[in-house]
Write a protein that holds these residues in place. Structure first.
Motif, PDB file in Angstrom:
ATOM      1  N   SER A 121      34.951  51.200  40.665  1.00 34.71           N
ATOM      2  CA  SER A 121      33.948  50.147  40.861  1.00 34.71           C
ATOM      3  C   SER A 121      33.205  49.768  39.587  1.00 34.71           C
ATOM      4  CB  SER A 121      32.941  50.546  41.954  1.00 34.71           C
ATOM      5  OG  SER A 121      33.590  50.737  43.177  1.00 34.71           O
ATOM      6  N   ALA A 122      33.810  50.043  38.415  1.00 32.90           N
ATOM      7  CA  ALA A 122      33.248  49.507  37.176  1.00 32.90           C
ATOM      8  C   ALA A 122      33.459  47.990  37.170  1.00 32.90           C
ATOM      9  CB  ALA A 122      33.917  50.140  35.970  1.00 32.90           C
ATOM     10  N   ASN A 123      32.486  47.252  36.672  1.00 35.02           N
ATOM     11  CA  ASN A 123      32.577  45.796  36.633  1.00 35.02           C
ATOM     12  C   ASN A 123      33.223  45.345  35.334  1.00 35.02           C
ATOM     13  OD1 ASN A 123      31.189  45.457  39.122  1.00 35.02           O
ATOM     14  ND2 ASN A 123      29.259  45.862  38.055  1.00 35.02           N
ATOM     15  N   VAL A 124      34.297  44.559  35.449  1.00 31.53           N
ATOM     16  CA  VAL A 124      34.981  43.998  34.287  1.00 31.53           C
ATOM     17  C   VAL A 124      34.811  42.492  34.368  1.00 31.53           C
ATOM     18  CG1 VAL A 124      37.112  43.910  32.977  1.00 31.53           C
ATOM     19  CG2 VAL A 124      36.637  45.891  34.424  1.00 31.53           C
ATOM     20  N   LEU A 125      33.907  41.954  33.549  1.00 30.40           N
ATOM     21  CA  LEU A 125      33.514  40.556  33.631  1.00 30.40           C
ATOM     22  C   LEU A 125      34.116  39.752  32.479  1.00 30.40           C
ATOM     23  CD1 LEU A 125      31.529  38.526  35.126  1.00 30.40           C
ATOM     24  CD2 LEU A 125      29.886  39.105  33.340  1.00 30.40           C
ATOM     25  N   VAL A 126      34.728  38.606  32.809  1.00 32.28           N
ATOM     26  CA  VAL A 126      35.205  37.675  31.784  1.00 32.28           C
ATOM     27  C   VAL A 126      34.017  36.805  31.389  1.00 32.28           C
ATOM     28  CG1 VAL A 126      36.858  35.863  31.211  1.00 32.28           C
ATOM     29  CG2 VAL A 126      37.482  37.678  32.823  1.00 32.28           C
ATOM     30  N   LYS A 127      33.551  36.958  30.160  1.00 34.36           N
ATOM     31  CA  LYS A 127      32.307  36.318  29.753  1.00 34.36           C
ATOM     32  C   LYS A 127      32.354  34.803  29.903  1.00 34.36           C
ATOM     33  CE  LYS A 127      28.899  36.456  26.008  1.00 34.36           C
ATOM     34  NZ  LYS A 127      28.591  36.970  24.666  1.00 34.36           N
ATOM     35  N   ARG A 128      33.476  34.207  29.553  1.00 32.09           N
ATOM     36  CA  ARG A 128      33.596  32.745  29.611  1.00 32.09           C
ATOM     37  C   ARG A 128      33.516  32.239  31.048  1.00 32.09           C
ATOM     38  NH1 ARG A 128      38.125  29.730  30.615  1.00 32.09           N
ATOM     39  NH2 ARG A 128      39.407  31.600  30.416  1.00 32.09           N
ATOM     40  N   LEU A 129      34.152  32.927  31.968  1.00 34.82           N
ATOM     41  CA  LEU A 129      34.234  32.481  33.357  1.00 34.82           C
ATOM     42  C   LEU A 129      33.062  32.959  34.204  1.00 34.82           C
ATOM     43  CD1 LEU A 129      38.033  33.148  33.996  1.00 34.82           C
ATOM     44  CD2 LEU A 129      36.941  30.972  33.401  1.00 34.82           C
ATOM     45  N   ARG A 130      32.338  33.954  33.720  1.00 34.50           N
ATOM     46  CA  ARG A 130      31.250  34.572  34.473  1.00 34.50           C
ATOM     47  C   ARG A 130      31.739  35.148  35.801  1.00 34.50           C
ATOM     48  NH1 ARG A 130      26.778  36.256  32.405  1.00 34.50           N
ATOM     49  NH2 ARG A 130      25.681  35.869  34.343  1.00 34.50           N
ATOM     50  N   ARG A 131      32.947  35.631  35.818  1.00 37.55           N
ATOM     51  CA  ARG A 131      33.487  36.293  36.995  1.00 37.55           C
ATOM     52  C   ARG A 131      34.440  37.371  36.538  1.00 37.55           C
ATOM     53  NH1 ARG A 131      38.609  34.239  38.647  1.00 37.55           N
ATOM     54  NH2 ARG A 131      38.190  34.896  40.769  1.00 37.55           N
ATOM     55  N   GLY A 132      34.785  38.260  37.433  1.00 42.22           N
ATOM     56  CA  GLY A 132      35.643  39.356  37.024  1.00 42.22           C
ATOM     57  C   GLY A 132      36.177  40.158  38.186  1.00 42.22           C
ATOM     58  N   VAL A 133      36.494  41.413  37.913  1.00 40.74           N
ATOM     59  CA  VAL A 133      37.075  42.301  38.913  1.00 40.74           C
ATOM     60  C   VAL A 133      36.384  43.657  38.821  1.00 40.74           C
ATOM     61  CG1 VAL A 133      39.309  41.138  38.852  1.00 40.74           C
ATOM     62  CG2 VAL A 133      38.885  43.087  37.329  1.00 40.74           C
ATOM     63  N   SER A 134      36.706  44.510  39.780  1.00 38.87           N
ATOM     64  CA  SER A 134      36.215  45.887  39.758  1.00 38.87           C
ATOM     65  C   SER A 134      37.394  46.834  39.625  1.00 38.87           C
ATOM     66  CB  SER A 134      35.443  46.209  41.050  1.00 38.87           C
ATOM     67  OG  SER A 134      34.289  45.424  41.138  1.00 38.87           O
ATOM     68  N   SER A 135      37.183  47.928  38.928  1.00 38.02           N
ATOM     69  CA  SER A 135      38.252  48.924  38.797  1.00 38.02           C
ATOM     70  C   SER A 135      38.458  49.638  40.132  1.00 38.02           C
ATOM     71  CB  SER A 135      37.903  49.933  37.701  1.00 38.02           C
ATOM     72  OG  SER A 135      36.675  50.569  37.984  1.00 38.02           O
ATOM     73  N   ASN A 136      39.699  50.035  40.399  1.00 42.98           N
ATOM     74  CA  ASN A 136      39.979  50.724  41.657  1.00 42.98           C
ATOM     75  C   ASN A 136      39.709  52.220  41.527  1.00 42.98           C
ATOM     76  OD1 ASN A 136      42.180  51.883  40.341  1.00 42.98           O
ATOM     77  ND2 ASN A 136      43.686  50.545  41.288  1.00 42.98           N
ATOM     78  N   SER A 137      40.116  52.975  42.528  1.00 43.17           N
ATOM     79  CA  SER A 137      39.798  54.408  42.539  1.00 43.17           C
ATOM     80  C   SER A 137      40.445  55.170  41.401  1.00 43.17           C
ATOM     81  CB  SER A 137      40.215  55.025  43.883  1.00 43.17           C
ATOM     82  OG  SER A 137      41.601  54.863  44.080  1.00 43.17           O
ATOM     83  N   HIS A 138      41.434  54.560  40.736  1.00 46.02           N
ATOM     84  CA  HIS A 138      42.100  55.203  39.608  1.00 46.02           C
ATOM     85  C   HIS A 138      41.656  54.600  38.271  1.00 46.02           C
ATOM     86  CE1 HIS A 138      44.618  57.233  42.506  1.00 46.02           C
ATOM     87  NE2 HIS A 138      44.828  56.070  43.078  1.00 46.02           N
ATOM     88  N   GLY A 139      40.585  53.796  38.339  1.00 44.08           N
ATOM     89  CA  GLY A 139      40.041  53.200  37.126  1.00 44.08           C
ATOM     90  C   GLY A 139      40.806  51.980  36.630  1.00 44.08           C
ATOM     91  N   PHE A 140      41.778  51.491  37.406  1.00 48.73           N
ATOM     92  CA  PHE A 140      42.651  50.410  36.945  1.00 48.73           C
ATOM     93  C   PHE A 140      42.047  49.040  37.223  1.00 48.73           C
ATOM     94  CE2 PHE A 140      45.916  47.246  37.834  1.00 48.73           C
ATOM     95  CZ  PHE A 140      46.611  47.248  36.635  1.00 48.73           C
ATOM     96  N   PHE A 141      42.286  48.096  36.300  1.00 46.59           N
ATOM     97  CA  PHE A 141      41.960  46.689  36.512  1.00 46.59           C
ATOM     98  C   PHE A 141      43.034  45.837  35.831  1.00 46.59           C
ATOM     99  CE2 PHE A 141      40.165  47.546  32.368  1.00 46.59           C
ATOM    100  CZ  PHE A 141      40.404  46.378  31.642  1.00 46.59           C
ATOM    101  N   GLY A 142      43.180  44.590  36.252  1.00 47.21           N
ATOM    102  CA  GLY A 142      44.169  43.709  35.651  1.00 47.21           C
ATOM    103  C   GLY A 142      43.780  42.243  35.782  1.00 47.21           C
ATOM    104  N   PHE A 143      44.238  41.406  34.812  1.00 50.01           N
ATOM    105  CA  PHE A 143      43.966  39.973  34.810  1.00 50.01           C
ATOM    106  C   PHE A 143      45.247  39.203  34.515  1.00 50.01           C
ATOM    107  CE2 PHE A 143      39.640  41.436  33.755  1.00 50.01           C
ATOM    108  CZ  PHE A 143      38.897  40.655  34.620  1.00 50.01           C
ATOM    109  N   ASN A 144      45.334  37.995  35.051  1.00 56.52           N
ATOM    110  CA  ASN A 144      46.421  37.076  34.704  1.00 56.52           C
ATOM    111  C   ASN A 144      45.895  35.763  34.154  1.00 56.52           C
ATOM    112  OD1 ASN A 144      48.919  38.341  35.114  1.00 56.52           O
ATOM    113  ND2 ASN A 144      48.666  38.218  37.334  1.00 56.52           N
TER     114      ASN A 144
END
Length: 861
Positions: A121-144
């Motif tokens: 549940s760490a917040n990974v925010l794209v500064k330009r878009l002002r939106r992002g994702v949260s890391s899952n239980s294994h710390g993983f996040f991804g963007f396209n």
């Protein structure tokens, strides 16, 4: 006894099976566990492998080439494990999953720098878009859908934020990011894990609970907010319920409970046994026991501020689950890139089928009520129908207007309904019907705007409705036929506007200022009619409204979290009383030895709405309290409270010792509230005092955490016309409260065990009963019930349905009061008529017995 044995078998069998599987020996070939093999390579070649446990879990190699060249070893590992091994600068090697990497243009894993464990549940925010994702239980996040020029802002409560520039990364490369628990200037978090994961201490003296990060809590299958915070020192429930929270001796109606800015006048399901908030939609909960921020007014005890999720997901997330009292479902859906919709709902199951959990809950709730008293009569002569149900619905819409503006809208609907009938079988000789409905609903709108990096404001509006309706009808067709009717209604309409401006002066100092307006309309109606003895009728009703204007200002100073000062003042004006009140607040903390801090706080608060007990419909035995506006008259004084606190806290990575000494002094106390009801004839005004000590000692041993929570609190009242003018103990005084809790986390398995001890509550012995039924008591609450003991257990296990950890599940079990200890929660005296005169009868309320519960959940991340 058989039921308890079956549940113990249910716990032990999985552990025995797991142990047997681990102990099996595969004689066909020698296989080396990949994790152990990597540790051996690290020792020989002085390299460092970085990986998520989920990536290397259940991976093996069939030959030992650990003494070969490192490149040869990596070639072997790629072939045998189908994983990706990349050498970074020096001798640092990242291990990732090919499939996981190829699904995203950019991806990463987030880890705790010290523990080397994934951060969920760490917040990974794209500064330009002002939106992002949260890391899952294994710390993983991804963007396209981002570009090489984008910047990622990574943050998590309790950790130092980090900025990542994508231009420095390569596409298709899954990086590992490590966050430090070090404290930055002006950062709020002081202790990342106060008790367990998801419980965190703040520099303003509050504690923040993040339900999604909580490990197992003993006795709970779900991360119920109100039951969880009862593991904090100074917070307990003498009624053994979820929602009846007593904070440092203050009764539940004296607390301020907010849900996305909505004030909650009914914060319970099943008469307090279950909280009405879905924990899977909650982002965090802030709890104040003392030194409360000037933002919060109209209360004299604690604050529970609940905020739901507002982050817009990059894909659909949700879940569904059920336990032995209710089921729930929630969905978090992105609509485009700027709008997110969160929807959740829960509903009771026991009106469809009964469970052991519900039967135990209902036995406790309905004891000494009409429903409980009628139960032994059900059989060949009488029958009953008990239709009890509840539901709650929550909707939240988040709109990212721009990179400096966020708009959120919330809707909440909480309802509880009980229809009970009791009658003679196949006749209308004796017929009674009780109907009770309680609802709390509201909407809130909030706009956050950043004027600059140093100035921002929040404007919020809300409209909240509370309605309690009880109706009784009785028809008696024997002897001289007669009927009875009773009605009790209580409503509140609460509308408000709040403006908060935060101004950062420099790296150490900041101002918070604002204005709050509350318009409260409140009314009640209590009436009764009967045809017995030539009939009689009464009707008591009233309705009032109050405008409350509040201005507040706070100065905060934080020097590297070694010197912390919050100095504020709040001014309240009540139109109903036509009077202004000053409410100063202060919280100060200073480090004087390494990791050892001294802290102190002071607060002066007022409350303009309060809850009283009424006796006109008390024969039903449920929900006998109702809300009233305080006009500062003799009958309805405005409640005021002052609290002084002095304490010390020692904190390190693995140890916490926290001690607070406090004193609370209240004026405007009424004899018709929870702490006094039943002891005092008529309505009296007086004062209250609570003297207490809160102590917490926590020790961590890797994945095992143990803590002892002890509270001493002596709560007394003084009414000049009562008890000879002498002070006496509150009805619900619990002088000593001790909890010893153990939490263990092993991979995806969480286990929690706790022992609870409390001093018994006080009670009075009736010396005599007058002809009109008035009780004569020489000394109030001079006796005390036996001590309270209970042992609870909980366990949960998480698993995944797919390799990408997109679909996950959780199963869990909880056992409340494992040894089925019979505890008396409180004792009261009931007035009964024996045909000739009135006499006193002792009535005890008994605690919950051995109560099992199970849960199963499926959710997608």
């Amino acid at each position: 006894m058989k039921l308890k044995f079956n549940f113990l078998i249910l716990i032990l069998v999985p552990f025995l099976l797991i142990n047997k599987l681990i102990a099996q020996d595969d004689s066909r070939e020698i296989r080396y566990n990949l994790k152990d093999y990597l540790l051996k390579i690290e020792s020989i070649h002085k390299v460092k492998f970085s990986y998520s446990d989920s990536v290397v879990d259940k991976k093996f190699v069939t030959s030992d080439r650990s003494n070969s060249e490192i490149q040869s070893i990596l070639s072997q590992l790629r072939k045998e494990t189908s994983l990706k091994y990349e050498i970074l600068k020096e001798r640092y090697i990242i291990v990732t999953d090919f499939k996981l990497n190829n699904e995203y243009k950019y991806c990463g894993f987030i880890f705790d720098e010290k523990q080397k464990t994934p951060i969920e549940s760490a917040n990974v925010l794209v500064k330009r878009l002002r939106r992002g994702v949260s890391s899952n239980s294994h710390g993983f996040f991804g963007f396209n859908n981002i570009t090489e020029s984008d910047t990622l802002l990574i943050s998590c409560l309790g950790f130092k934020s980090k900025t990542i520039f994508l231009k420095n990364l390569k596409k298709k490369k899954c990086v590992e990011i490590y966050l430090s628990k070090e404290i930055t200037e002006l950062e709020e978090v002081v202790v990342a894990d106060y008790l367990s994961e998801g419980l965190q201490n703040q520099v303003d003296g509050s504690v923040v609970v993040s339900p999604q990060k909580l490990t197992a809590i003993s006795g709970l299958t779900e991360p119920d907010i109100f039951q969880t915070i009862q593991f904090l020192p100074g917070i307990n429930s003498p009624y053994e319920t979820a929602s009846d929270i007593f904070i440092r001796g203050g009764s539940p109606e004296q607390n301020l409970i907010l849900f996305d800015g909505l004030k909650m006048y009914n914060a319970s399901h099943l008469f307090g046994m279950i909280s009405p908030f879905n924990p899977y939609t909650i982002n965090d909960v802030k709890i104040y026991k003392g030194g409360t921020s000037v933002e919060y007014g109209n209360h004299v005890s604690g604050v529970v501020d609940i905020q739901t999720k507002k982050q817009i997901p990059n894909k659909i997330k949700g879940g569904i689950g059920a336990n032995m009292t209710h089921f729930d479902a929630y969905l978090n859906v992105p609509i485009g890139k700027k709008i997110g919709v969160l929807v959740s709902g829960r509903r009771s199951l026991f009106d469809v089928f009964e469970t052991p959990t519900f039967n135990n809950f209902s036995s406790k709730v309905f004891q000494n009520s009409v429903i409980g008293n009628n139960k032994p009569l059900i059989g060949s002569t009488y029958e009953n129908k008990n239709d009890l149900n509840f539901f709650d619905i929550h909707t939240k819409i988040t709109y990212d207007i721009s990179n400096r503006d966020i708009l959120t809208f919330s809707y909440l609907n909480i309802q509880n309904k009980l229809d009970y009938s009791f009658n003679t079988i196949n006749s209308n000789r004796y017929v009674t019907k009780d109907h009770l409905k309680i609802k709390n609903l509201g909407i809130s709108l909030k706009w956050n705007h950043e004027w600059s990096d140093n100035i921002n404001h929040t404007i919020s509006m809300h409209s909240s409705e509370y309605d309690s309706y009880y109706n009784y009808e009785g028809e008696f067709n024997f002897g001289t036929p007669y009927f009875q009717k009773a009605l009790k209604t209580n409503f509140i309409r609460d509308n408000g506007l709040k403006v908060v401006v935060e101004t950062k002066l420099n790296k150490k100092s900041a101002f918070l200022s604002g204005y709050e307006f509350l318009n409260t309309k409140l009314g009640f109606d209590i009436n009764r009619v009967t045809t017995v003895n030539n009939g009689y009728f009464y009707d008591i009703s009233d309705d009032q409204h109050n405008n409350l204007h509040s201005f507040f200002l706070n100065y905060s100073f934080n020097k590297k979290s070694k010197t912390i000062l919050n100095l504020g003042v709040r001014v309240n004006y009540s139109s109903l009383s036509n009077k202004s009140f000053l409410s100063p607040r202060i919280h100060f903390e200073q480090e004087f030895l390494k990791n050892l801090f001294v802290k102190t706080s002071y607060e002066d608060k007022q409350q303009f709405v309060n809850q009283y007990f009424e006796t006109h419909t008390s024969d039903f035995g449920l929900e006998n309290q109702f809300w009233l506006l305080m006009d500062n008259s003799n009958a309805l004084p405005i409640l005021q409270n002052k609290q002084y606190t002095l304490g010390f806290i020692y904190r390190s990575d693995k140890n916490i010792f926290d001690i607070d000494l406090y004193k609370k002094v209240s004026s405007g106390v009424s004899s018709q509230t929870r702490g006094n009801m039943g002891n005092i004839q008529g309505v009296q005004e007086g004062t209250g005092e609570v003297t207490g000590i809160d102590v917490l000692l926590k020790k961590s041993f890797g994945s095992y955490v143990s803590w002892i929570n002890y509270s001493y609190a002596k709560s007394t009242f003084n009414f000049p016309e009562v008890n000879g003018g002498r002070s006496f103990l509150s009805n619900l005084d619990i002088t000593n409260n001790l909890q010893w809790t153990h939490n263990l986390k092993y991979k995806n398995l969480n286990v929690s065990f706790a022992w609870l001890y409390k001093t018994g509550t006080p009670y009075s012995l009736i010396d005599s009963v007058e002809d009109d039924g008035t009780f004569i008591v020489e000394t109030l609450n001079s006796f005390r019930l036996p001590s309270y003991h209970r042992v609870d257990f909980s366990s949960s296990y998480e698993f995944s349905f797919d390799k990408l950890k997109r679909w996950n599940g959780r199963i869990g079990i909880s056992l409340l009061n494992i040894f089925d200890t019979k505890n008396i929660l409180f004792r009261k005296n009931k007035r009964v008529y024996n045909g000739e005169n009135f006499e006193s009868q002792i009535v005890d309320n008994i605690s919950l017995g051995f109560t099992p519960n199970v849960v199963i959940r499926v959710f997608m991340r």
